[in-house]
Scaffold this motif. Structure first.
Motif, PDB file in Angstrom:
ATOM      1  N   GLN A 153       6.720  12.421 -15.223  1.00 39.60           N
ATOM      2  CA  GLN A 153       6.739  12.466 -13.755  1.00 39.60           C
ATOM      3  C   GLN A 153       5.361  12.091 -13.193  1.00 39.60           C
ATOM      4  OE1 GLN A 153       9.435  13.102 -11.728  1.00 39.60           O
ATOM      5  NE2 GLN A 153       8.091  12.610 -10.012  1.00 39.60           N
ATOM      6  N   VAL A 154       5.348  11.206 -12.208  1.00 37.11           N
ATOM      7  CA  VAL A 154       4.081  10.714 -11.659  1.00 37.11           C
ATOM      8  C   VAL A 154       3.758  11.371 -10.316  1.00 37.11           C
ATOM      9  CG1 VAL A 154       4.348   8.497 -12.830  1.00 37.11           C
ATOM     10  CG2 VAL A 154       5.141   8.729 -10.482  1.00 37.11           C
ATOM     11  N   GLY A 155       3.764  12.676 -10.272  1.00 36.03           N
ATOM     12  CA  GLY A 155       3.459  13.369  -9.014  1.00 36.03           C
ATOM     13  C   GLY A 155       4.663  13.380  -8.110  1.00 36.03           C
ATOM     14  N   GLU A 156       4.425  13.157  -6.816  1.00 31.04           N
ATOM     15  CA  GLU A 156       5.523  13.165  -5.846  1.00 31.04           C
ATOM     16  C   GLU A 156       5.604  11.834  -5.122  1.00 31.04           C
ATOM     17  OE1 GLU A 156       4.993  16.528  -3.277  1.00 31.04           O
ATOM     18  OE2 GLU A 156       5.286  17.980  -4.907  1.00 31.04           O
ATOM     19  N   PRO A 157       6.026  10.815  -5.822  1.00 33.62           N
ATOM     20  CA  PRO A 157       6.043   9.480  -5.206  1.00 33.62           C
ATOM     21  C   PRO A 157       7.022   9.419  -4.051  1.00 33.62           C
ATOM     22  CG  PRO A 157       7.262   9.459  -7.272  1.00 33.62           C
ATOM     23  CD  PRO A 157       6.616  10.808  -7.173  1.00 33.62           C
ATOM     24  N   GLN A 158       6.645   8.666  -3.010  1.00 33.99           N
ATOM     25  CA  GLN A 158       7.515   8.488  -1.850  1.00 33.99           C
ATOM     26  C   GLN A 158       8.255   7.163  -1.890  1.00 33.99           C
ATOM     27  OE1 GLN A 158       8.006  11.006   0.550  1.00 33.99           O
ATOM     28  NE2 GLN A 158       6.996  12.017  -1.186  1.00 33.99           N
ATOM     29  N   ALA A 159       7.671   6.172  -2.571  1.00 32.06           N
ATOM     30  CA  ALA A 159       8.302   4.847  -2.643  1.00 32.06           C
ATOM     31  C   ALA A 159       7.983   4.198  -3.980  1.00 32.06           C
ATOM     32  CB  ALA A 159       7.816   3.963  -1.498  1.00 32.06           C
ATOM     33  N   GLY A 160       8.958   3.457  -4.503  1.00 31.50           N
ATOM     34  CA  GLY A 160       8.769   2.773  -5.778  1.00 31.50           C
ATOM     35  C   GLY A 160       9.282   1.346  -5.704  1.00 31.50           C
ATOM     36  N   LEU A 161       8.739   0.510  -6.565  1.00 32.92           N
ATOM     37  CA  LEU A 161       9.133  -0.906  -6.599  1.00 32.92           C
ATOM     38  C   LEU A 161       9.489  -1.310  -8.018  1.00 32.92           C
ATOM     39  CD1 LEU A 161       7.434  -3.897  -4.833  1.00 32.92           C
ATOM     40  CD2 LEU A 161       7.787  -3.987  -7.316  1.00 32.92           C
ATOM     41  N   ALA A 162      10.582  -2.064  -8.158  1.00 27.95           N
ATOM     42  CA  ALA A 162      10.967  -2.617  -9.459  1.00 27.95           C
ATOM     43  C   ALA A 162      10.986  -4.127  -9.383  1.00 27.95           C
ATOM     44  CB  ALA A 162      12.342  -2.097  -9.874  1.00 27.95           C
ATOM     45  N   LEU A 187      13.010   4.730 -11.440  1.00 18.99           N
ATOM     46  CA  LEU A 187      12.427   4.962 -10.107  1.00 18.99           C
ATOM     47  C   LEU A 187      13.187   6.057  -9.368  1.00 18.99           C
ATOM     48  CD1 LEU A 187      11.584   1.362  -8.811  1.00 18.99           C
ATOM     49  CD2 LEU A 187      10.043   3.043  -9.865  1.00 18.99           C
ATOM     50  N   ALA A 188      14.501   6.049  -9.475  1.00 18.40           N
ATOM     51  CA  ALA A 188      15.291   7.085  -8.790  1.00 18.40           C
ATOM     52  C   ALA A 188      14.917   8.457  -9.344  1.00 18.40           C
ATOM     53  CB  ALA A 188      16.783   6.813  -8.958  1.00 18.40           C
ATOM     54  N   ASP A 189      14.759   8.542 -10.661  1.00 22.81           N
ATOM     55  CA  ASP A 189      14.374   9.836 -11.245  1.00 22.81           C
ATOM     56  C   ASP A 189      12.962  10.234 -10.819  1.00 22.81           C
ATOM     57  OD1 ASP A 189      16.776  10.425 -12.413  1.00 22.81           O
ATOM     58  OD2 ASP A 189      16.269   9.600 -14.384  1.00 22.81           O
ATOM     59  N   GLN A 190      12.057   9.293 -10.773  1.00 28.56           N
ATOM     60  CA  GLN A 190      10.697   9.606 -10.331  1.00 28.56           C
ATOM     61  C   GLN A 190      10.691  10.096  -8.880  1.00 28.56           C
ATOM     62  OE1 GLN A 190       7.857   9.716 -11.958  1.00 28.56           O
ATOM     63  NE2 GLN A 190       8.277   8.620 -13.877  1.00 28.56           N
ATOM     64  N   LEU A 191      11.428   9.400  -8.017  1.00 19.10           N
ATOM     65  CA  LEU A 191      11.423   9.752  -6.591  1.00 19.10           C
ATOM     66  C   LEU A 191      12.073  11.115  -6.354  1.00 19.10           C
ATOM     67  CD1 LEU A 191      12.282   6.241  -5.101  1.00 19.10           C
ATOM     68  CD2 LEU A 191      10.117   7.471  -4.847  1.00 19.10           C
ATOM     69  N   ARG A 192      12.958  11.518  -7.266  1.00 20.15           N
ATOM     70  CA  ARG A 192      13.612  12.813  -7.120  1.00 20.15           C
ATOM     71  C   ARG A 192      12.926  13.903  -7.930  1.00 20.15           C
ATOM     72  NH1 ARG A 192      19.808  11.358  -8.326  1.00 20.15           N
ATOM     73  NH2 ARG A 192      18.819  10.651 -10.259  1.00 20.15           N
ATOM     74  N   GLY A 193      11.776  13.539  -8.544  1.00 15.51           N
ATOM     75  CA  GLY A 193      11.023  14.534  -9.318  1.00 15.51           C
ATOM     76  C   GLY A 193      11.727  14.968 -10.586  1.00 15.51           C
ATOM     77  N   THR A 239      12.985  -4.937  -5.970  1.00 14.80           N
ATOM     78  CA  THR A 239      13.761  -3.831  -5.409  1.00 14.80           C
ATOM     79  C   THR A 239      12.798  -2.756  -4.919  1.00 14.80           C
ATOM     80  OG1 THR A 239      15.532  -4.273  -6.982  1.00 14.80           O
ATOM     81  CG2 THR A 239      15.523  -2.088  -5.950  1.00 14.80           C
ATOM     82  N   ILE A 240      13.050  -2.221  -3.736  1.00 16.45           N
ATOM     83  CA  ILE A 240      12.202  -1.155  -3.209  1.00 16.45           C
ATOM     84  C   ILE A 240      13.066   0.059  -2.864  1.00 16.45           C
ATOM     85  CG2 ILE A 240      10.619  -0.480  -1.345  1.00 16.45           C
ATOM     86  CD1 ILE A 240       9.717  -3.415  -1.217  1.00 16.45           C
ATOM     87  N   LEU A 241      12.645   1.194  -3.393  1.00 17.96           N
ATOM     88  CA  LEU A 241      13.342   2.460  -3.155  1.00 17.96           C
ATOM     89  C   LEU A 241      12.390   3.431  -2.491  1.00 17.96           C
ATOM     90  CD1 LEU A 241      14.774   2.949  -6.788  1.00 17.96           C
ATOM     91  CD2 LEU A 241      16.087   2.192  -4.806  1.00 17.96           C
ATOM     92  N   SER A 242      12.937   4.364  -1.709  1.00 16.32           N
ATOM     93  CA  SER A 242      12.068   5.419  -1.181  1.00 16.32           C
ATOM     94  C   SER A 242      12.856   6.706  -1.012  1.00 16.32           C
ATOM     95  CB  SER A 242      11.455   4.994   0.162  1.00 16.32           C
ATOM     96  OG  SER A 242      12.418   5.073   1.177  1.00 16.32           O
ATOM     97  N   ARG A 243      12.137   7.811  -0.846  1.00 19.00           N
ATOM     98  CA  ARG A 243      12.781   9.094  -0.516  1.00 19.00           C
ATOM     99  C   ARG A 243      13.532   8.931   0.774  1.00 19.00           C
ATOM    100  NH1 ARG A 243      14.296  12.393  -3.888  1.00 19.00           N
ATOM    101  NH2 ARG A 243      14.985  13.379  -2.008  1.00 19.00           N
ATOM    102  N   GLU A 285       0.823  -1.216   0.000  1.00 22.72           N
ATOM    103  CA  GLU A 285       0.000   0.000   0.000  1.00 22.72           C
ATOM    104  C   GLU A 285       0.854   1.262   0.000  1.00 22.72           C
ATOM    105  OE1 GLU A 285       0.310  -2.231   2.293  1.00 22.72           O
ATOM    106  OE2 GLU A 285       0.874  -1.254   4.173  1.00 22.72           O
ATOM    107  N   ASP A 286       2.132   1.127   0.333  1.00 22.72           N
ATOM    108  CA  ASP A 286       3.012   2.301   0.379  1.00 22.72           C
ATOM    109  C   ASP A 286       3.681   2.599  -0.965  1.00 22.72           C
ATOM    110  OD1 ASP A 286       2.705   2.763   3.208  1.00 22.72           O
ATOM    111  OD2 ASP A 286       3.901   0.947   3.529  1.00 22.72           O
ATOM    112  N   ILE A 287       3.524   1.699  -1.926  1.00 20.43           N
ATOM    113  CA  ILE A 287       4.206   1.861  -3.218  1.00 20.43           C
ATOM    114  C   ILE A 287       3.427   2.831  -4.106  1.00 20.43           C
ATOM    115  CG2 ILE A 287       4.970   0.660  -5.310  1.00 20.43           C
ATOM    116  CD1 ILE A 287       6.587  -0.034  -2.775  1.00 20.43           C
ATOM    117  N   ASP A 288       4.149   3.835  -4.624  1.00 20.68           N
ATOM    118  CA  ASP A 288       3.508   4.876  -5.430  1.00 20.68           C
ATOM    119  C   ASP A 288       3.791   4.747  -6.918  1.00 20.68           C
ATOM    120  OD1 ASP A 288       2.570   6.235  -3.089  1.00 20.68           O
ATOM    121  OD2 ASP A 288       4.613   6.994  -2.788  1.00 20.68           O
ATOM    122  N   VAL A 289       4.817   3.978  -7.281  1.00 18.97           N
ATOM    123  CA  VAL A 289       5.172   3.853  -8.693  1.00 18.97           C
ATOM    124  C   VAL A 289       5.917   2.533  -8.883  1.00 18.97           C
ATOM    125  CG1 VAL A 289       7.241   5.295  -8.289  1.00 18.97           C
ATOM    126  CG2 VAL A 289       6.428   4.948 -10.628  1.00 18.97           C
TER     127      VAL A 289
END
Lengths: 395, 395
Positions: A365-374, A353-359, A391-395, A282-286
């Motif tokens: 760009q998919v808004g302001e994602p806080q966490a992404g999964l690959a 994902l790194a680019d998305q999380l850094r805007g 793989t899970i990344l987050s701000r 539920e925490d994954i945004d992208v």
């Protein structure tokens, strides 16, 4: 284990690049990742390991061994200890897993994962034969029969066709839905200057295209691509010293397939990754996932627990997985539109994902994602993949 | 990082095994390592990672990818996460390094390193061409010129011939000395039931044999071999629970070559390994080193700091490096007599050291050694190897 951040990412454009070399592609991606991190390669500041991913340069370029040492021998990182890793189409993320382990364990303060592949050849038959070499050669006739391999095409598309047919029977998904995935990803890819394909497709176009295997047509399948991607990971304090705009690498889990097991690989890897990351689906945004064929995107979303069983189709139809939807999937265009240079793919997902999380994802760009999964998968062990990573990344 | 022990080791006989398969060899080595550790594969007790090393099955057996998953798919360890690694002839010890890291970091409690290779083919030219694929393909003409490659033989023997010539100029070593290395290792190999060659050679025989490149004749060069080796590493408390008679894995260091650098690779790796192990060259009682050609044994002993510069020849002539001498080197017979199935070699060295340290080496037991060192090298980056590893074990 200590925290690890993705300090810098880089990739080449993906596509048909007949004039490029393995070393040229690798150098471009590595230079770009180092620059992104604000890392000065000259002083090797903490960079202690490199993991290099490539699948088919043995059969396609005649480069069978110490591939990474050769490809990087003329770069700033030449002379850093390097290990070549391979897990078929999951090789790139496997390299990232090892880089993560090197830093998380405290063995080194920074490590680089690099993935490179040149699949385009003038001889398409050679490339398809090379892909078949991924199957178990000691039981090849049995495996080809198991896949119902149509022959002449990629055996992997026979694999995806069978999975697609099972999925249609289980969920009521239709060929139109698979075409919708391809259409969505072509629209995403049209926003990505590094994608192999920039043209937006229509559902009718996808359905009317040349059939590949079972319900699949050409635009539902990942193309043959050339390209490279690199991800520099580091201890957080080191990344800060470089001035890097890092994102947290919360988990990289390599899952193992087992002959005869179906549908176990990804759920287990995802469970383990969420546990390691300390966050839930539920925490994954992208999401960036391994849509080597369009139906895989739907199947994978459910196996990862990001959609309930049978509900990925509804999410797709409702636009939830489009850029701007609730859970954007493959904003890069995915394997289908961004392209699929095997060893580079898993790292290109992390670049996105790194680019998305850094805007920094520009038009996609998919808004302001806080966490992404690959999710990245590779090989065939029958009836599922041989390896997969989450793989899970987050701000 | 926590302590790690070698809990169990296993290997097949090395040699020409036309009727064996990659999976058959791998299975035999793995089963034997698990049994040696008293580990019950059925319950996967703590075994969380496998690293699989192979160099040339792509070109020689058509098996290019997820090689380990296929080779182990019918063993007790099928389904354990597996990563394929490659570093040319140093692949086996590279796999061990990763297995060590997985356990030392606390990521898993036990990990398996497996190395497998089938080099024998009816078509010798095919095998030699496959070996050439280890060189940098993007600058092949330049590299071949640099090696003064005679053509028709293994390019690696051209590499060793050049190194041998340099060493003769620097130290006064003669062709007779290189023959003495081969004679010593053939005598050691005659005591090893798993060695490829069991016949004891004479200096005259070695000198009179067919020339290969520069000062080298056939018996001074490692043969083409088939075989597999496996090493199970674990956290000490787990190994104890299994009842394993383990030995301490004090260090496994992967060193990196750098184009244009000569003689830097091994001294740096050795320094780092001794530092990690907390012991020095004077503490080493037995050595397995990468004598792919006889002169390499002498060169390597000096680069590792086990003999002073120029003094390895005297140690050889005095019998110090024979079984029964002060510092026995290659009691297994080394690459020249035990055989050299590329991906398996680095692990076979560790099998030998573990057996020596536990007093299980039968007719070739070298007293009661307390610490042993293995050196394994791979690839060519010009004018030195592309990668090398130094491993230190102790009671």
């Amino acid at each position: 284990m200590r925290d690890v951040v993705v300090a810098g990412v880089g990739m080449t454009a993906f596509g048909k690049q007949p004039d490029s070399s393995l070393s040229g592609l690798a150098t471009e991606a590595v230079d770009s990742a180092l620059a992104d991190a604000g890392f000065h390669g000259e002083d090797m500041d903490g960079l202690g390991m490199i993991y290099y991913a490539n699948v088919l340069s043995g059969l396609l370029q005649g480069q069978e061994s110490v591939r990474g040492q050769h490809a990087l021998s003329r770069t700033a990182v030449a002379g850093v200890p390097l290990i070549n890793v391979e897990n078929a189409c999951a090789s790139g993320s496997t390299a990232l897993h090892q880089a993560w382990l090197s830093v998380a364990s405290g063995q080194v303060d920074a490590a680089l994962a690099v993935g490179v592949e040149k699949l385009h050849t003038d001889d398409k038959a050679q490339a398809l034969a090379a892909l078949t070499s991924v199957l178990d050669q000691e039981r090849l006739p049995e495996v080809l029969a198991e896949l119902g391999a149509a022959g002449g095409g990629s055996v992997f598309m026979d694999f995806y066709a069978r999975a697609a047919t099972r999925y249609m029977e289980q969920t009521g998904a239709t060929r139109d839905d698979f075409a919708r995935v391809a259409v969505k990803n072509s629209e995403h890819g049209s926003r990505n200057p590094k994608a192999q394909y920039s043209r937006k497709l229509t559902v009718d176009e996808v359905l009317a295209a040349r059939p590949v295997s079972g319900p699949l047509t050409v635009p539902m399948c990942a193309p043959m691509s050339d390209g490279a991607a690199a991800v520099l990971v580091a201890a957080p304090e080191l990344a800060r010293r470089w001035g890097a705009d890092g994102v947290r690498l919360r988990a990289v889990v390599v899952g193992a397939g087992r002959r005869g097991a179906l549908g176990e690989l990804l759920p287990a890897a995802a469970l383990s990754a969420f546990e390691q990351a300390g966050i839930g689906p539920e925490d994954i945004d992208v999401v960036e996932c391994h849509d080597a064929a369009a139906p895989a995107e739907l199947i994978v979303l459910e196996e990862l627990g990001l959609c309930a069983p049978g509900e990925a189709v509804a999410a797709l139809r409702d636009g939830a997985t489009h850029i701007g939807g609730e859970l954007p999937v493959n904003p890069s265009g995915g394997l289908q539109s961004r392209g699929h240079p095997l060893g580079a793919t898993g790292l290109a997902q992390v670049v996105e994902l790194a680019d998305q999380l850094r805007g920094r994802a520009g038009a996609r760009q998919v808004g302001e994602p806080q966490a992404g999964l690959a999710e990245n998968a590779g090989g065939y062990l029958g009836p599922d993949a041989a390896a997969a990573t989450v793989t899970i990344l987050s701000r």
